[in-house]
Design an enzyme around this catalytic site. Structure first.
Site, PDB file in Angstrom:
ATOM      1  N   ASP A  65      15.013 111.764  87.218  1.00 40.41           N
ATOM      2  CA  ASP A  65      15.695 112.144  88.152  1.00 40.41           C
ATOM      3  C   ASP A  65      16.771 113.276  87.763  1.00 40.41           C
ATOM      4  OD1 ASP A  65      14.834 110.301  90.221  1.00 40.41           O
ATOM      5  OD2 ASP A  65      15.752 108.714  88.960  1.00 40.41           O
ATOM      6  N   HIS A 122      17.761 104.792  80.672  1.00 45.43           N
ATOM      7  CA  HIS A 122      16.537 104.135  81.279  1.00 45.43           C
ATOM      8  C   HIS A 122      16.508 102.756  80.607  1.00 45.43           C
ATOM      9  CE1 HIS A 122      12.550 103.442  82.805  1.00 45.43           C
ATOM     10  NE2 HIS A 122      12.909 104.040  83.658  1.00 45.43           N
ATOM     11  N   HIS A 153      18.520 103.694  90.832  1.00 44.53           N
ATOM     12  CA  HIS A 153      16.852 103.802  90.722  1.00 44.53           C
ATOM     13  C   HIS A 153      16.477 105.006  91.295  1.00 44.53           C
ATOM     14  CE1 HIS A 153      12.843 102.506  90.772  1.00 44.53           C
ATOM     15  NE2 HIS A 153      13.007 101.396  91.640  1.00 44.53           N
TER      16      HIS A 153
HETATM   17  N1  CMC Z   1      25.741 107.028  81.652  1.00 44.33           N
HETATM   18  C1  CMC Z   1      26.919 106.500  80.669  1.00 44.33           C
HETATM   19  N2  CMC Z   1      26.598 105.441  80.130  1.00 44.33           N
HETATM   20  C2  CMC Z   1      25.496 104.801  80.421  1.00 44.33           C
HETATM   21  C3  CMC Z   1      24.290 105.300  81.334  1.00 44.33           C
HETATM   22  C4  CMC Z   1      24.670 106.398  81.976  1.00 44.33           C
HETATM   23  N3  CMC Z   1      23.703 107.174  82.672  1.00 44.33           N
HETATM   24  N4  CMC Z   1      23.450 104.498  81.213  1.00 44.33           N
HETATM   25  C5  CMC Z   1      23.568 103.571  80.490  1.00 44.33           C
HETATM   26  N5  CMC Z   1      25.061 103.692  79.921  1.00 44.33           N
HETATM   27  C6  CMC Z   1      25.400 102.855  78.793  1.00 44.33           C
HETATM   28  C7  CMC Z   1      26.091 101.476  79.274  1.00 44.33           C
HETATM   29  O1  CMC Z   1      27.485 101.632  79.777  1.00 44.33           O
HETATM   30  C8  CMC Z   1      26.087 100.450  78.294  1.00 44.33           C
HETATM   31  O2  CMC Z   1      26.961 100.917  77.206  1.00 44.33           O
HETATM   32  P1  CMC Z   1      27.639  99.501  76.633  1.00 44.33           P
HETATM   33  O3  CMC Z   1      26.451  99.039  75.841  1.00 44.33           O
HETATM   34  O4  CMC Z   1      28.749 100.155  75.897  1.00 44.33           O
HETATM   35  O5  CMC Z   1      28.207  98.690  77.694  1.00 44.33           O
HETATM   36  C9  CMC Z   1      24.649 100.926  77.734  1.00 44.33           C
HETATM   37  O6  CMC Z   1      24.568 102.464  77.887  1.00 44.33           O
HETATM   38  C10 CMC Z   1      23.585 100.460  78.176  1.00 44.33           C
HETATM   39  O7  CMC Z   1      23.422 100.404  79.471  1.00 44.33           O
HETATM   40  P2  CMC Z   1      23.048  99.412  80.483  1.00 44.33           P
HETATM   41  O8  CMC Z   1      23.459  99.782  82.055  1.00 44.33           O
HETATM   42  O9  CMC Z   1      23.051  97.970  79.981  1.00 44.33           O
HETATM   43  O10 CMC Z   1      21.570  99.778  80.745  1.00 44.33           O
HETATM   44  P3  CMC Z   1      20.292  99.091  81.748  1.00 44.33           P
HETATM   45  O11 CMC Z   1      19.010  99.186  81.217  1.00 44.33           O
HETATM   46  O12 CMC Z   1      20.659  98.039  82.484  1.00 44.33           O
HETATM   47  O13 CMC Z   1      20.522 100.438  83.060  1.00 44.33           O
HETATM   48  C11 CMC Z   1      20.059 102.366  84.169  1.00 44.33           C
HETATM   49  C12 CMC Z   1      19.729 101.408  83.028  1.00 44.33           C
HETATM   50  C13 CMC Z   1      18.859 103.499  84.204  1.00 44.33           C
HETATM   51  C14 CMC Z   1      20.436 101.673  85.297  1.00 44.33           C
HETATM   52  C15 CMC Z   1      21.300 103.261  83.683  1.00 44.33           C
HETATM   53  O14 CMC Z   1      20.871 103.968  82.245  1.00 44.33           O
HETATM   54  C16 CMC Z   1      21.883 104.014  84.543  1.00 44.33           C
HETATM   55  O15 CMC Z   1      22.681 103.597  85.499  1.00 44.33           O
HETATM   56  N6  CMC Z   1      21.431 105.383  84.579  1.00 44.33           N
HETATM   57  C17 CMC Z   1      22.088 106.410  85.635  1.00 44.33           C
HETATM   58  C18 CMC Z   1      21.418 106.000  86.670  1.00 44.33           C
HETATM   59  C19 CMC Z   1      19.957 106.772  86.739  1.00 44.33           C
HETATM   60  O16 CMC Z   1      19.787 107.730  86.233  1.00 44.33           O
HETATM   61  N7  CMC Z   1      18.859 106.105  87.128  1.00 44.33           N
HETATM   62  C20 CMC Z   1      17.617 106.349  87.368  1.00 44.33           C
HETATM   63  C21 CMC Z   1      16.697 105.751  86.308  1.00 44.33           C
HETATM   64  S1  CMC Z   1      15.198 106.460  86.235  1.00 44.33           S
HETATM   65  C22 CMC Z   1      14.105 106.536  87.647  1.00 44.33           C
HETATM   66  C23 CMC Z   1      14.106 105.138  88.160  1.00 44.33           C
HETATM   67  O17 CMC Z   1      12.724 104.846  87.860  1.00 44.33           O
HETATM   68  O18 CMC Z   1      14.682 104.484  88.810  1.00 44.33           O
END
Ligand code: CMC
Length: 388
Positions: free
Chosen positions: A321, A265, A225
């Site tokens: 970010d 996201h 986050h």
């Molecule tokens: N790098 C590589 N793979 C990713 C990433 C990433 N940053 N984000 C998502 N994926 C993949 C994930 O492995 C999954 O793949 P599969 O379907 O093969 O298992 C797919 O994309 C869906 O991801 P998810 O984790 O189920 O998605 P989510 O909605 O639960 O998570 C997130 C959203 C923001 C936590 C995630 O994208 C992430 O960890 N990003 C990196 C951390 C980040 O930049 N966070 C800041 C978010 S914006 C500011 C805020 O408001 O916090």
């Protein structure tokens, strides 16, 4: 019951504050597009908009700014809290603990159904967050605290408390002051994310807003986050040079414990509109500070990721970010301060969401259900009869 881990498909509230269309990359506060607010408004104007629902008139804006700026000091006893932390404590830990401690200074904050009382706490909290943040930083580098200068703007005063040395009056660079103000606008609210959901859930027990906000800041701290801006910088430093980008991307795709921080996201399945604006601000800031050498690396990472099937298929784009840390670093904020720089401007968003929650007759104490998969009833076994 529905089983929905991470609430990916559950609306837990009705809200009139922030609208996101994740497929189209749209973000609006109270109906106003983020692009227009970032271009034309200042941060306190946006804080007013989030809380009251309408843009302020000139006199409302002046009164509100005066009121907020008159609350910037913190009690001298609160300073002692900060002094008690180890010099190498993470500023976010110091920050959120001190915010929680504020509830012991403003005990009337508990009177949450009194409208005027809520407004006073709103003024106080928006005002004091930069002071607490800057004091945490000064403590960590062993510098004396720089007190607020209420003749400066909200963002200018924050720069003053962070960076003032021996000058009689600190004069913020106007480009950097405006850039920080715009970054604050971009971070002011983002509907039902993890920290806002925490704010609402904690607030649903009717505790005071200082305590609820400390919990929201704790939720923000994590690298998935608001801690992602710090994690992006550490990732870029670890990658080190453009030559290492393909190998890093390979490791991310192979699931070798790495994520491309600052990408992806839950709601945006398109370019995060805030990231687009931040890229523009970066150019303006780098004209003053000199280019952050990590910028080229970040651009290369973005270029390769946006062409790669793995990221395209999953609709992973840069989020807020990805570039913000590069600007903060160029402005001389230490990396550990980045999540705190997210928490300061999110304060009016959290408080607006909190107020909406406690006044909503539909709302109840947050209390989700579970699917129990543990043992069925069984009889207690005396210790001497148990096997390892
Ligand atoms: N790098 C590589 N793979 C990713 C990433 C990433 N940053 N984000 C998502 N994926 C993949 C994930 O492995 C999954 O793949 P599969 O379907 O093969 O298992 C797919 O994309 C869906 O991801 P998810 O984790 O189920 O998605 P989510 O909605 O639960 O998570 C997130 C959203 C923001 C936590 C995630 O994208 C992430 O960890 N990003 C990196 C951390 C980040 O930049 N966070 C800041 C978010 S914006 C500011 C805020 O408001 O916090």
């Amino acid at each position: 019951m529905t089983y929905d881990p991470g609430y990916t498909n559950t609306a837990a509230c009705k809200s009139t504050i922030t609208f996101i269309d994740g497929d189209k990359g749209i973000l609006r506060y109270r109906g106003y597009p983020i692009e227009q607010l970032a271009e034309k408004a200042d941060f306190l104007e946006v804080a007013y908009l989030l809380y009251f629902g309408e843009l302020p008139t000139k006199s409302q804006h002046d009164d509100f700014s005066r009121m907020v700026m008159s609350h910037t000091f913190i009690h001298e006893q609160a300073k002692k809290f900060i002094d008690g932390f180890r010099h190498d404590a993470h500023p976010m830990g110091m920050f959120l603990s001190t915010v929680a401690a504020l509830s012991t200074f403003f005990k009337e904050g508990k009177d949450i159904f009194d409208e005027r009382n809520r407004l006073i706490q709103f003024h106080r909290m928006v005002a004091k967050m930069p002071t607490i943040a800057a004091f945490c930083y000064r403590h960590s580098i062993g510098m004396p605290f720089a007190y607020p200068d209420n003749d400066l703007s909200y963002s200018g005063n924050f720069l003053n408390m962070m960076f003032k040395k021996t000058e009689v009056q600190y004069k913020p660079n106007p480009v950097l002051e405006r850039a920080l103000d715009v970054l604050f606008i971009l971070h002011a609210d983002h509907e039902q994310n993890c920290s806002t959901t925490s704010m609402r859930a904690i607030g649903s027990s009717h505790c005071d807003p200082f305590t609820a906000l400390a919990g929201a800041a704790a939720a923000l701290y994590g690298p998935l986050h608001g801690g992602a801006n710090e994690a992006v910088l550490r990732m870029l430093e670890e990658i080190g040079s453009k030559d290492n980008v393909p190998e890093f991307i390979r490791q991310v795709k192979a699931g070798e414990g790495k994520r491309l921080m600052g990408f992806g996201h839950r709601v945006y399945k398109n370019y995060d509109p805030r990231a687009r604006i931040i890229k523009r601000i970066a150019t303006e800031v780098f004209e003053v500070t000199g280019k952050n050498p990590l910028l080229d690396l970040a651009l290369e990472l973005e270029r390769i990721a946006l062409e790669d099937d793995y990221f395209v298929k999953r609709k992973l784009y840069p989020n807020v970010d990805f570039y913000s840390g590069l600007i903060y670093q160029a402005m001389k904020f230490p990396t550990e301060m980045f999540p705190v720089l997210f928490a300061i401007p999110r304060t009016p968003g959290w408080l607006s969401q909190w107020e909406e929650q406690i006044l909503d007759p539909d709302q109840k104490i947050a209390r989700p259900r579970q699917v129990y998969l543990g043992e069925d009833e069984r009889a207690y076994v005396p210790m001497e009869e148990r096997s390892a």
